[in-house]
Enzyme design. Sequence first.
Site, PDB file in Angstrom:
ATOM      1  N   SER A 119       0.752  -1.402   0.052  1.00 34.25           N
ATOM      2  CA  SER A 119      -0.166   0.068  -0.054  1.00 34.25           C
ATOM      3  C   SER A 119       0.832   1.074   0.072  1.00 34.25           C
ATOM      4  O   SER A 119       0.585   2.435  -0.133  1.00 34.25           O
ATOM      5  CB  SER A 119      -0.898   0.193   1.208  1.00 34.25           C
ATOM      6  N   HIS A 140      -2.047  -2.896  -6.767  1.00 37.65           N
ATOM      7  CA  HIS A 140      -2.561  -2.703  -5.184  1.00 37.65           C
ATOM      8  C   HIS A 140      -4.102  -2.751  -5.453  1.00 37.65           C
ATOM      9  O   HIS A 140      -4.754  -2.042  -5.870  1.00 37.65           O
ATOM     10  CB  HIS A 140      -2.090  -1.328  -4.961  1.00 37.65           C
ATOM     11  N   GLU A 152      -4.880  -0.283  -8.469  1.00 32.26           N
ATOM     12  CA  GLU A 152      -3.651   0.433  -8.997  1.00 32.26           C
ATOM     13  C   GLU A 152      -2.587  -0.355  -9.329  1.00 32.26           C
ATOM     14  O   GLU A 152      -2.104  -1.137  -8.913  1.00 32.26           O
ATOM     15  CB  GLU A 152      -3.138   1.516  -7.881  1.00 32.26           C
ATOM     16  N   ASN A 190      -4.042   6.036  -1.471  1.00 32.58           N
ATOM     17  CA  ASN A 190      -3.353   6.224  -0.234  1.00 32.58           C
ATOM     18  C   ASN A 190      -2.615   7.693   0.075  1.00 32.58           C
ATOM     19  O   ASN A 190      -2.809   8.094   1.141  1.00 32.58           O
ATOM     20  CB  ASN A 190      -2.581   4.931   0.443  1.00 32.58           C
TER      21      ASN A 190
HETATM   22  N1  3HC Z   1     -15.386  -9.344   1.887  1.00 28.25           N
HETATM   23  C1  3HC Z   1     -16.271  -9.512   0.730  1.00 28.25           C
HETATM   24  N2  3HC Z   1     -17.509  -8.933   0.378  1.00 28.25           N
HETATM   25  C2  3HC Z   1     -17.858  -8.023   1.545  1.00 28.25           C
HETATM   26  C3  3HC Z   1     -17.164  -7.929   2.622  1.00 28.25           C
HETATM   27  C4  3HC Z   1     -16.014  -8.480   2.620  1.00 28.25           C
HETATM   28  N3  3HC Z   1     -15.206  -8.444   3.683  1.00 28.25           N
HETATM   29  N4  3HC Z   1     -17.811  -7.056   3.398  1.00 28.25           N
HETATM   30  C5  3HC Z   1     -19.011  -6.637   2.621  1.00 28.25           C
HETATM   31  N5  3HC Z   1     -19.096  -7.330   1.338  1.00 28.25           N
HETATM   32  C6  3HC Z   1     -20.057  -7.463   0.642  1.00 28.25           C
HETATM   33  C7  3HC Z   1     -21.315  -7.893   0.922  1.00 28.25           C
HETATM   34  O1  3HC Z   1     -21.503  -9.434   0.909  1.00 28.25           O
HETATM   35  C8  3HC Z   1     -22.500  -7.141  -0.043  1.00 28.25           C
HETATM   36  O2  3HC Z   1     -22.408  -7.799  -0.857  1.00 28.25           O
HETATM   37  P1  3HC Z   1     -23.623  -7.934  -1.850  1.00 28.25           P
HETATM   38  O3  3HC Z   1     -23.965  -6.118  -2.125  1.00 28.25           O
HETATM   39  O4  3HC Z   1     -23.601  -8.569  -3.218  1.00 28.25           O
HETATM   40  O5  3HC Z   1     -24.740  -8.474  -1.137  1.00 28.25           O
HETATM   41  C9  3HC Z   1     -21.772  -5.969   0.118  1.00 28.25           C
HETATM   42  O6  3HC Z   1     -20.371  -6.022   0.177  1.00 28.25           O
HETATM   43  C10 3HC Z   1     -22.356  -4.875   1.182  1.00 28.25           C
HETATM   44  O7  3HC Z   1     -22.231  -5.332   2.218  1.00 28.25           O
HETATM   45  P2  3HC Z   1     -23.112  -4.931   3.492  1.00 28.25           P
HETATM   46  O8  3HC Z   1     -24.464  -4.805   2.859  1.00 28.25           O
HETATM   47  O9  3HC Z   1     -22.847  -5.950   4.351  1.00 28.25           O
HETATM   48  O10 3HC Z   1     -22.240  -3.678   4.079  1.00 28.25           O
HETATM   49  P3  3HC Z   1     -22.386  -2.284   3.714  1.00 28.25           P
HETATM   50  O11 3HC Z   1     -23.200  -1.986   2.638  1.00 28.25           O
HETATM   51  O12 3HC Z   1     -21.986  -1.548   4.780  1.00 28.25           O
HETATM   52  O13 3HC Z   1     -20.757  -2.607   2.699  1.00 28.25           O
HETATM   53  C11 3HC Z   1     -18.482  -2.145   2.784  1.00 28.25           C
HETATM   54  C12 3HC Z   1     -19.660  -2.652   3.420  1.00 28.25           C
HETATM   55  C13 3HC Z   1     -18.439  -2.645   1.029  1.00 28.25           C
HETATM   56  C14 3HC Z   1     -17.290  -2.380   3.576  1.00 28.25           C
HETATM   57  C15 3HC Z   1     -18.850  -0.578   2.622  1.00 28.25           C
HETATM   58  O14 3HC Z   1     -18.900   0.146   3.981  1.00 28.25           O
HETATM   59  C16 3HC Z   1     -17.438   0.139   2.041  1.00 28.25           C
HETATM   60  O15 3HC Z   1     -17.391   0.336   0.822  1.00 28.25           O
HETATM   61  N6  3HC Z   1     -16.483   0.820   2.927  1.00 28.25           N
HETATM   62  C17 3HC Z   1     -15.620   1.452   2.571  1.00 28.25           C
HETATM   63  C18 3HC Z   1     -14.417   0.491   2.229  1.00 28.25           C
HETATM   64  C19 3HC Z   1     -12.941   1.195   1.645  1.00 28.25           C
HETATM   65  O16 3HC Z   1     -13.060   2.345   1.459  1.00 28.25           O
HETATM   66  N7  3HC Z   1     -12.214   0.356   1.332  1.00 28.25           N
HETATM   67  C20 3HC Z   1     -10.766   0.913   0.927  1.00 28.25           C
HETATM   68  C21 3HC Z   1      -9.940   0.974   2.041  1.00 28.25           C
HETATM   69  S1  3HC Z   1      -8.277   1.566   1.754  1.00 28.25           S
HETATM   70  C22 3HC Z   1      -7.462   0.193   1.020  1.00 28.25           C
HETATM   71  O17 3HC Z   1      -7.920  -0.862   0.963  1.00 28.25           O
HETATM   72  C23 3HC Z   1      -6.280   0.431   0.552  1.00 28.25           C
HETATM   73  C24 3HC Z   1      -5.207  -0.151   1.799  1.00 28.25           C
HETATM   74  O18 3HC Z   1      -3.890  -0.079   1.200  1.00 28.25           O
HETATM   75  C25 3HC Z   1      -5.083   0.558   3.053  1.00 28.25           C
END
Ligand code: 3HC
Length: 285
Positions: A119, A140, A152, A190
Site C-alpha cells: 500500500s 494494489h 492501482e 493512499n
Molecule cells: N468481503 C467480501 N464482500 C464483502 C465484505 C468482505 N469483507 N464485506 C461486505 N461485503 C459485501 C457484502 O457481501 C455485500 O455484497 P452484495 O451487495 O453482493 O450483497 C456488499 O459488500 C455490501 O455489504 P453490506 O451490505 O454487508 O455492508 P455495507 O453496505 O455497509 O458495505 C462495505 C460494506 C462494502 C465494506 C462498505 O462499507 C464500504 O465500501 N466501505 C468502504 C471500504 C473502503 O473504503 N475500502 C478501501 C480501504 S483503503 C484500502 O484498502 C487500501 C489499503 O492499502 C489501506
Amino acid sequence: MNFKKIGIVGFGQMGSGIAQVTAAAGYKVVAREEKEELLQKGLKGIEKLLDKAIEKGKATADDKAKVLGNISTTTKLEDLADCDLVIEAVTENLEVKIPIFKALDKACKPETIFASNTSSLSITDMAVETSRRSRFVGLHFFNPVPVMKLVEVVHTVMTDDAAFKDAIAFAESVGKVVVRAKDSCGFVVNLLLVPYLIDAIRWYENGLATKEEIDNAMKLGCAHPMGPLELTDFIGLDTIMYIGEIMFEEFRQPHYAAPPLLKRMVKAGYLGRKSGRGFYDYSKK
Ligand code: 3HC
C-alpha cells in the site's frame, strides 16, 4: 497476456480476496502461507463469503465449486515456480517482503512477472533485489477485494511496457478498473486517503465533534460509505499509522505524521475491527 497460473504469497485478508477474484475469473491459483492453519483460515473465509453469496442468490453452488476448485495451497514458495504472475500480499515490511522475492526469484521461471500488493512501500526497493527488475510491478487491490472495483497498477522507471500491459490486462480480466500510477509513496489512493484519515483523528482528538458526528458528517455530507474513524477501524489503526509514518519519512510533511491519539491507541492494542476495538467497540459483534 497468456496467464494461466497465478501465485499469491500471503493468504490473509488481502491475499485471500485476491485469490478469490482471480479464481473466479478462471485462473488456477496457488496460495502460499507459512503455516497450514493460515491457509485453512483463508480458505474458510472464502467459503463463508461464497456461502453468503449463494444465500443471497448472487452465486450458485457451481460458482463456489469453481472458485474453490481453482485454488490450491502450499507452504512452499518453490511450488509457485511455474506461475505466470506472482502477487505478494504479506506484512507491510520490506524486511519480510524482500527475502520472499529473493527466494521467488530463484524458484520461478524467468518469464514470471512479480507484483507487490504493497500500500505504501517502494516497488523499486523490492524490484532491485531481484534479477527481473523490468518485470516487477505494483498491483494494489482494495479491501474488501471482492467488492472494491479498483486496482492501482504501478510501474517503476525499470518496468518494461510489455510487463506493465500484461499486469493491466490481468487486473481487468479479474473484473477490476485500473488506475495506472508511478512508483510514488501511497500511489494515488493512499496518498490522498491517509492524510484525510489522520486529519480526522487529529480533529477528533482536538474535540471538534464526537466520533459519531465526524463519521456521520462525511457519510451524509459527502456520501462516503464509511466515515473516516469507521474506515480507520476497518483498515486497521496500525496500518494507517504505519502508512502515515512511511509517507512522513518520504515527504517530510507534518500532515502525514501520526497524531498522538493514534499512536496511543495502537500501543494499547486498539487496532480496529480486527482486534475487537478501535474508535468503536466490536467485541459483541
Ligand atoms: N468481503 C467480501 N464482500 C464483502 C465484505 C468482505 N469483507 N464485506 C461486505 N461485503 C459485501 C457484502 O457481501 C455485500 O455484497 P452484495 O451487495 O453482493 O450483497 C456488499 O459488500 C455490501 O455489504 P453490506 O451490505 O454487508 O455492508 P455495507 O453496505 O455497509 O458495505 C462495505 C460494506 C462494502 C465494506 C462498505 O462499507 C464500504 O465500501 N466501505 C468502504 C471500504 C473502503 O473504503 N475500502 C478501501 C480501504 S483503503 C484500502 O484498502 C487500501 C489499503 O492499502 C489501506
